[in-house]
Design an enzyme around this catalytic site. Sequence first.
Site, short mmCIF file in Angstrom:
data_model
loop_
_atom_site.label_atom_id
_atom_site.label_comp_id
_atom_site.label_asym_id
_atom_site.label_seq_id
_atom_site.Cartn_x
_atom_site.Cartn_y
_atom_site.Cartn_z
N TYR A 36 -32.11 38.80 16.46
CA TYR A 36 -32.40 38.13 15.19
C TYR A 36 -32.10 36.64 15.30
O TYR A 36 -32.90 35.80 14.87
CB TYR A 36 -31.56 38.78 14.09
CG TYR A 36 -31.63 38.06 12.75
CD1 TYR A 36 -32.74 38.18 11.94
CD2 TYR A 36 -30.56 37.27 12.32
CE1 TYR A 36 -32.81 37.52 10.71
CE2 TYR A 36 -30.62 36.61 11.11
CZ TYR A 36 -31.74 36.73 10.31
OH TYR A 36 -31.79 36.06 9.11
N GLU A 58 -31.29 38.87 0.97
CA GLU A 58 -30.13 37.99 0.75
C GLU A 58 -29.42 38.39 -0.53
O GLU A 58 -28.19 38.32 -0.62
CB GLU A 58 -30.56 36.53 0.69
CG GLU A 58 -31.00 35.93 2.02
CD GLU A 58 -29.87 35.80 3.04
OE1 GLU A 58 -28.69 36.02 2.67
OE2 GLU A 58 -30.15 35.47 4.20
N TRP A 66 -24.30 40.04 6.70
CA TRP A 66 -25.72 40.14 7.03
C TRP A 66 -25.99 41.24 8.04
O TRP A 66 -27.03 41.90 7.99
CB TRP A 66 -26.26 38.79 7.52
CG TRP A 66 -27.68 38.90 7.96
CD1 TRP A 66 -28.17 38.72 9.22
CD2 TRP A 66 -28.81 39.25 7.15
NE1 TRP A 66 -29.53 38.95 9.24
CE2 TRP A 66 -29.94 39.28 7.99
CE3 TRP A 66 -28.96 39.56 5.80
CZ2 TRP A 66 -31.22 39.59 7.51
CZ3 TRP A 66 -30.23 39.88 5.33
CH2 TRP A 66 -31.34 39.88 6.19
#
Length: 221
Positions: A36, A58, A66
């Site tokens: 990522y 988010e 995350w």
Amino acid sequence: MADSKHTHEPVAGLFTDDSGHQRCFWCEASPLYKHYHDHEWGFPVDDDRRLFEKLCLEGFQAGLSWITILNKRESFRSGFANFEAEELSRFGEKDIARLLADAGIVRHRGKIESTINNAKRVIELRREFGSLGAYVWGYESQAGQERPKVNTYDAVRAITATQASLALSKDLKKRGWSFVGPTTMYAFMQAMGLVNDHIDGCHVHKAAAEARNRFKIPQRS
């Protein structure tokens, strides 16, 4: 003689993996996180589906990490109609019940309902601006003016929100969006390439900057 792959001087906020590449501190936890970091985070995005997905995820991340959301991203995509706003905007109570029973996602009623609401709001926003991309990239200039160069560990760690993310948050809330606070919007700006917060020395910093130089900002129609 030492292997040249492992001769990097230690830099605060970076780690060196077995291949000799230096990366930002936060992605060390897993191969998925490194992928990522290397291929998504900080690279400019104009695709409406991806932008909307990131805004939604988010929001789900609020209060979590995350990596938790990233590990569940495919389940989120499956459960939320791949974040296609038109289909998602039609979700009702049966869909909410289904999602609350889905262990593959974060089962938070408020965030689920917010995502459905925001799907309706993004459709409205597209009617006005032509695309979500044209809308969000309108805040990029302000973001760049605020922070012309952030390239150290301490600088990146110190920033949780900016005037640009505050302005984006405020306008989205005025338009009826939820779970779009200024810190959440700053994380969105980092991820979608509106700012380049790869630390100087990270092997992806230059690639993200070059991608931004090639990128054409979507225009309002």
